[in-house]
Design a protein around this motif. Sequence first.
Motif: not given
Length: 407
Positions: A52-56, A23-26
């Motif tokens: 970063w860590r993320a949940e669906t 996301h935006e290079g990250r």
Amino acid sequence: MLGAEFEVDVTNIAHGGISVARHEGRVVFVADAIPGERVLVRVTDDAKKSFWRAETVSVVSPSEHRQPHVWAEASVDRAPERRAGGAEFGHIAPGHQRELKRQVLADALQRMAGVDSDVRVEAIDGEPDGTGWRTRLRLHVAKDGTLGPFAARSHTVIPVDSVPLASPEVARLTPLDERFNGATHVDIVAPSGSNAFVLAGDSTSKGRPKPHRVTELVGEREFAVDVRGFWQVHHGAAQTLTSAVQDAIDGDLFDPRASNHDLYGGVGLLAAAVADRFGPTTRITTVESDALATDHAASNLVEWLGSQAVTSRVDRYLQGLRGSATSWRGATVVLDPPRSGAGKEVVDHLVGLEPAQIVYVACDPVALARDVALLRERGWELSRLRAFDLFPNTHHVEAVATLVPAG
């Protein structure tokens, strides 16, 4: 950005059952997604600058390999914080689960050890959808006494109405509608050669629970093991690993009278596999830090006069041989370390003892790759590798590798 929501395209799988997006290079590590999907995610951890860590939160464009989750309580239809943990691949078709596990194992070996592998992950007998295999199950107790698994990546207990990965007997006995005030967890254990048990426990207690011996069957052979002791969880795993270890040993390199060893040996399952293949004259020593498991190993291996069971941490056991005239020339070493792997100290000691071959049983592909890299740096090479889907609907995979001195 904590709590921020945005859509990402998922590109590949990473170790630990999470997928990778940007996301935006990250880099964003995403749970409950499949490579090839576009998903809406919510950031759950932005502490690291590099990722970063993320949940669906929801699936925008699903993969052709997405299926209804085998465990409704873990489905992406639920809020992320209310999804049951322990079946993180349950939304993926079984064949594609194995392909993703293969990719993780092959990538780790290539990236960390410089080894290119065409390994595949083999299915073992069981339900086609990967349910009904757990013969041992631990659930946790909420403050109000209700029982359930932890939520994924947390210690929140999630009430559930089903435990689909459990074997039929374990599922039948699991007391989901009861309260267990005063306990922190409940174990449901269905040994193949003994009665099943439901055992409430308190992990904050300092004392060790009272031992209780049960019997596990592998073919016609019986193994004594403590009801709470380590044993392979999948109903077919012990037989699968017995056969795989026997096949992994190069018979031309095996000397039954050498100082053969089974390190991190538990109750002697793999030591027995070696001795069963090569006969009654086989010398083999199993080393295990758990004294109760070692007692059971001594009983399980009693028919082989050349066997012994030693209670010791493996690193300390090998350290004690350092500087002595001890040599393991001609020996076969079976190595079944914990998830963290064997590590540099153990590898250095092993190489110094000069065994003929090492059969490495690994429950973590990255730890295996790291140890293979250490062995390759010291003049060894990977000669055989198989992998098995002993934990369907999870990201875990078991591998059995043979390593020999190069040249």
